[in-house]
Design a protein around this motif. Structure first.
Motif, short mmCIF file in Angstrom:
data_model
loop_
_atom_site.label_atom_id
_atom_site.label_comp_id
_atom_site.label_asym_id
_atom_site.label_seq_id
_atom_site.Cartn_x
_atom_site.Cartn_y
_atom_site.Cartn_z
N GLU A 205 -5.94 2.18 10.71
CA GLU A 205 -5.38 0.87 10.40
C GLU A 205 -6.33 0.04 9.56
O GLU A 205 -5.91 -0.67 8.63
CB GLU A 205 -5.04 0.14 11.70
N GLU A 206 -7.64 0.10 9.86
CA GLU A 206 -8.61 -0.64 9.07
C GLU A 206 -8.69 -0.10 7.65
O GLU A 206 -8.80 -0.88 6.69
CB GLU A 206 -9.98 -0.57 9.74
N ALA A 207 -8.63 1.21 7.50
CA ALA A 207 -8.65 1.78 6.15
C ALA A 207 -7.40 1.37 5.37
O ALA A 207 -7.47 1.06 4.17
CB ALA A 207 -8.74 3.31 6.24
N LYS A 208 -6.26 1.35 6.05
CA LYS A 208 -5.03 0.93 5.37
C LYS A 208 -5.09 -0.54 4.99
O LYS A 208 -4.67 -0.93 3.88
CB LYS A 208 -3.84 1.19 6.30
N ALA A 209 -5.65 -1.39 5.87
CA ALA A 209 -5.77 -2.81 5.57
C ALA A 209 -6.74 -3.05 4.42
O ALA A 209 -6.52 -3.91 3.56
CB ALA A 209 -6.21 -3.58 6.81
N ALA A 210 -7.86 -2.29 4.40
CA ALA A 210 -8.82 -2.44 3.30
C ALA A 210 -8.22 -2.00 1.97
O ALA A 210 -8.52 -2.57 0.92
CB ALA A 210 -10.08 -1.63 3.62
N LYS A 211 -7.36 -1.00 2.03
CA LYS A 211 -6.73 -0.52 0.81
C LYS A 211 -5.73 -1.53 0.28
O LYS A 211 -5.60 -1.70 -0.96
CB LYS A 211 -6.04 0.82 1.09
N GLU A 212 -5.04 -2.23 1.18
CA GLU A 212 -4.03 -3.20 0.75
C GLU A 212 -4.58 -4.59 0.54
O GLU A 212 -3.84 -5.50 0.16
CB GLU A 212 -2.91 -3.26 1.81
N GLU A 213 -5.88 -4.80 0.81
CA GLU A 213 -6.47 -6.13 0.66
C GLU A 213 -6.53 -6.54 -0.81
O GLU A 213 -7.02 -5.79 -1.66
CB GLU A 213 -7.88 -6.14 1.26
N GLY A 214 -6.04 -7.73 -1.10
CA GLY A 214 -6.03 -8.24 -2.47
C GLY A 214 -4.88 -7.74 -3.31
O GLY A 214 -4.76 -8.14 -4.48
N VAL A 215 -4.03 -6.90 -2.75
CA VAL A 215 -2.89 -6.38 -3.51
C VAL A 215 -1.68 -7.26 -3.20
O VAL A 215 -1.30 -7.40 -2.04
CB VAL A 215 -2.60 -4.91 -3.14
N PRO A 216 -1.05 -7.89 -4.19
CA PRO A 216 0.12 -8.74 -3.92
C PRO A 216 1.32 -7.89 -3.49
O PRO A 216 1.46 -6.74 -3.87
CB PRO A 216 0.37 -9.43 -5.25
N ASP A 217 2.17 -8.52 -2.65
CA ASP A 217 3.36 -7.83 -2.19
C ASP A 217 4.48 -7.97 -3.22
O ASP A 217 4.23 -8.34 -4.38
CB ASP A 217 3.79 -8.37 -0.83
N GLU A 218 5.71 -7.67 -2.79
CA GLU A 218 6.84 -7.70 -3.72
C GLU A 218 7.10 -9.10 -4.25
O GLU A 218 7.54 -9.25 -5.40
CB GLU A 218 8.10 -7.17 -3.02
#
Length: 282
Positions: free
Chosen positions: A189-202
């Motif tokens: 979960e932490e790796a997934k959150a770090a990967k999605e950090e700073g990425v805007p959603d739809e």
């Protein structure tokens, strides 16, 4: 206990109607010497097509008044003379069949059977249900045999107590395995959150977290007490004293009462000093 069983049987019969058949059963251990056997009430399970996929109609036998010492294996062996038993599902009360999750732990979330239950016996062919209903014409059937004994009474209590005693090594191994799975899940979960950090959603929004140069530290009990004390002092400073007229009157009344009390104490002290004053020429 016999009266309880007969009462449950009468209630079930009054609810479900005359289609119930009574099967007399005995345990070879506790049933020996008893005049009246225990009665299982059986009938064909009837539901709408597709309403209960786990218990298909015409192939499922609905069993009432199942005693606590009678498990799925005992019922499967009891009705195996009527045909191939595909599955046996024991429930606390009648209801739609739901897919049960296999217990992953032998120490936690263990269910204790405390009363009579209902069961759904699924045969491979519909003829098994009719053969099971015809068993009501025969004599008492034995639940417990020499090859497959069923523990009842004191022996059942002793077995339950022995099963409740936890082996520390097995418990430690299970807890360690659970914590390893938990740590692995949290790392993913932490790796997934770090990967999605700073990425805007739809919709273009960016999720902001507390992670950074100075992430929030977990509070200890002492830190929580200090925070609560500071909040209490802050609320005390914000309170308005003598804001209402009745508060002002109460403050004056308390002040006057204190002055009177102090005046009376001073009078007593002066009187005591005068009484102790004596003329001593020498």
């Amino acid at each position: 206990m016999r009266g309880h069983r007969s009462g449950a049987a009468a209630t079930a019969a009054s609810v479900t109607g005359a289609s119930l058949a009574a099967l007399a059963v005995k345990s070879s251990v506790v049933g020996r010497g008893k005049r009246s056997p225990h009665c299982l009430l059986v009938k064909e399970h009837q539901v709408r097509e597709g309403a209960d996929t786990a218990h298909p109609p015409r192939r499922t036998l609905f069993v009432l008044n199942v005693p606590p010492y009678c498990g799925p294996d005992s019922l499967s062996r009891l009705f195996s003379r009527c045909g191939h038993v595909q599955s046996v599902d024991i429930c606390d009360k009648p209801g739609p069949g739901e897919k049960k999750e296999n217990p992953t732990s032998k120490f936690f979330n263990r269910k204790t059977i405390t009363g009579f239950q209902v069961a759904y016996v699924v045969f491979r062919k519909p003829a098994g249900v009719q053969a099971a209903k015809a068993l009501s014409q025969e004599g008492p059937l034995l639940i417990s045999t020499e090859t497959h004994p069923v523990k009842t009474g004191i022996s059942k209590w002793i077995a339950s107590y022995e099963a409740s005693v936890v082996d520390p090594k097995e418990l430690k191994a299970e807890v360690d395995a659970y914590m390893q799975d938990y740590d692995k899940k949290m790392a993913e979960e932490e790796a997934k959150a770090a990967k999605e950090e700073g990425v805007p959603d739809e919709e273009g929004w960016v999720k902001v977290t507390r992670k950074g140069r100075k992430p929030g530290l977990p509070r200890t009990e002492a830190a929580n007490l200090r925070v609560l004390e500071k909040e209490k002092q802050k609320r005390a400073r914000k309170e308005l004293l003598n804001f209402y007229a009745w508060q002002h009157r109460e403050t004056k009344r308390e002040h006057i009462a204190q002055l009177r009390k102090k005046f009376e104490e001073d009078k007593q002290r002066i009187a005591l000093m005068r009484a102790q004053r004596k003329f001593r020429p020498y």
